[in-house]
Write an enzyme that holds these catalytic residues in place. Structure first.
Site, PDB file in Angstrom:
ATOM      1  N   GLY A  33      31.949  36.878  33.722  1.00  0.00           N
ATOM      2  CA  GLY A  33      33.013  36.700  34.715  1.00  0.00           C
ATOM      3  C   GLY A  33      33.214  37.957  35.533  1.00  0.00           C
ATOM      4  O   GLY A  33      32.426  38.892  35.451  1.00  0.00           O
ATOM      5  N   ASN A  34      34.259  37.966  36.345  1.00  0.00           N
ATOM      6  CA  ASN A  34      34.595  39.173  37.113  1.00  0.00           C
ATOM      7  C   ASN A  34      36.115  39.333  37.166  1.00  0.00           C
ATOM      8  O   ASN A  34      36.848  38.512  36.637  1.00  0.00           O
ATOM      9  CB  ASN A  34      33.959  39.121  38.508  1.00  0.00           C
ATOM     10  CG  ASN A  34      34.490  37.984  39.347  1.00  0.00           C
ATOM     11  OD1 ASN A  34      35.662  37.927  39.688  1.00  0.00           O
ATOM     12  ND2 ASN A  34      33.612  37.033  39.662  1.00  0.00           N
ATOM     13  N   ARG A  35      36.585  40.402  37.781  1.00  0.00           N
ATOM     14  CA  ARG A  35      38.001  40.776  37.704  1.00  0.00           C
ATOM     15  C   ARG A  35      38.904  40.088  38.719  1.00  0.00           C
ATOM     16  O   ARG A  35      40.064  40.435  38.839  1.00  0.00           O
ATOM     17  CB  ARG A  35      38.140  42.292  37.868  1.00  0.00           C
ATOM     18  CG  ARG A  35      37.476  43.078  36.758  1.00  0.00           C
ATOM     19  CD  ARG A  35      37.742  44.562  36.904  1.00  0.00           C
ATOM     20  NE  ARG A  35      36.876  45.342  36.044  1.00  0.00           N
ATOM     21  CZ  ARG A  35      37.079  45.502  34.738  1.00  0.00           C
ATOM     22  NH1 ARG A  35      38.132  44.953  34.156  1.00  0.00           N
ATOM     23  NH2 ARG A  35      36.237  46.230  34.023  1.00  0.00           N
TER      24      ARG A  35
END
Ligand code: CTP
Ligand code: CA
Length: 223
Positions: A33-35
């Site tokens: 995932g990412n932020r």
């Protein structure tokens, strides 16, 4: 006396907004995932709805509650986001792509949980489709396409290249190395780049305020 708290200047306009990051599965229990929190995209969807637009919000996983009255489509992976966006693209007058789409996905997703047997684990990643680029190729006359550029360096140069490569009407250049801008913040500091080469620097503001400022400019491009 009743006074309008907002201008219903988007009545009759259909807006497709994407928000949050995508999850790319590794196995049944894990993902890459990412932020991205979704705050910017949800703020845009809410602002457009309040101004009278018909809004479709396609979102990756997010802790946020979809704004009242928007058509919400929850997705996980970039591939799912692509399908949802393509399904609704032709009916949209404007598309605002605030989502942080994963650039790569795991090639061989394991259908069982991966056990920690080995000292090293190698995942092969393959490129995801670029949704916005595809939209830029399919865009019909009058449709407005807005992208975001998340950068940690060479902000204007990279953002300009994306604006051109993806055939956008405007790109929101976002320096995500700043503490007060970008991923999971309540404020944002952006520069706007237009097709004619114009660049506009906006001061720091909340993502809600910025959402309305972006819509003001998008409306000016088209209407
Ligand atoms: N985008 C997309 N599909 C992808 C990757 C990005 O639609 N597979 C969109 C994003 O929603 C954003 C814009 O393209 O509006 C720019 O995303 P960004 O990650 O900044 O740029 P990339 O083109 O992916 O290039 P890079 O990550 O290498 O900087
Ligand atoms: Ca990217």
């Amino acid at each position: 006396r009743f006074t309008m708290a907002f201008a219903a200047d988007m009545l009759g306009i259909k807006v497709l907004v994407t928000a949050a990051g995508t999850y790319e599965p590794i196995d049944p229990v894990r993902y890459i995932g990412n932020r991205s929190s979704g705050k910017m995209g949800y703020a845009i969807a809410e602002a457009a709805k309040k101004r009278g637009a018909e809004v479709i919000l396609v979102s990756g996983p997010s802790a946020l509650t979809p704004p009242d009255g928007v058509e919400f489509i929850g997705v996980e992976s970039a591939a799912e986001m692509r399908d949802a966006v393509m399904e609704h693209f032709s009916e949209a007058d404007m598309v605002i792509k605030a989502a942080a789409v994963a650039d790569y996905r795991v090639r061989n997703v394991s259908d069982q949980k991966i056990k920690k047997n080995d000292e090293e684990l190698n995942l092969v990643l393959e490129k995801n489709p670029d949704i916005l680029k595809e939209l830029g190729e399919k865009k019909r006359a009058g449709q407005i396409l807005v992208g975001f550029a998340a950068e940690t360096q060479n902000l204007l140069e990279y953002a300009k290249a994306k604006l051109e490569k993806k055939n956008l009407d405007m790109i929101v250049a976002n320096d995500v190395s700043r503490k007060d801008a970008g991923f999971n913040t309540d404020t944002n500091v952006v520069k706007l780049l237009y097709r004619n080469g114009a660049i506009e620097e906006l001061p720091i503001m909340t993502k809600h305020k910025l959402a309305d400022e972006l819509l003001n400019r998008v409306l000016k491009i088209k209407y």
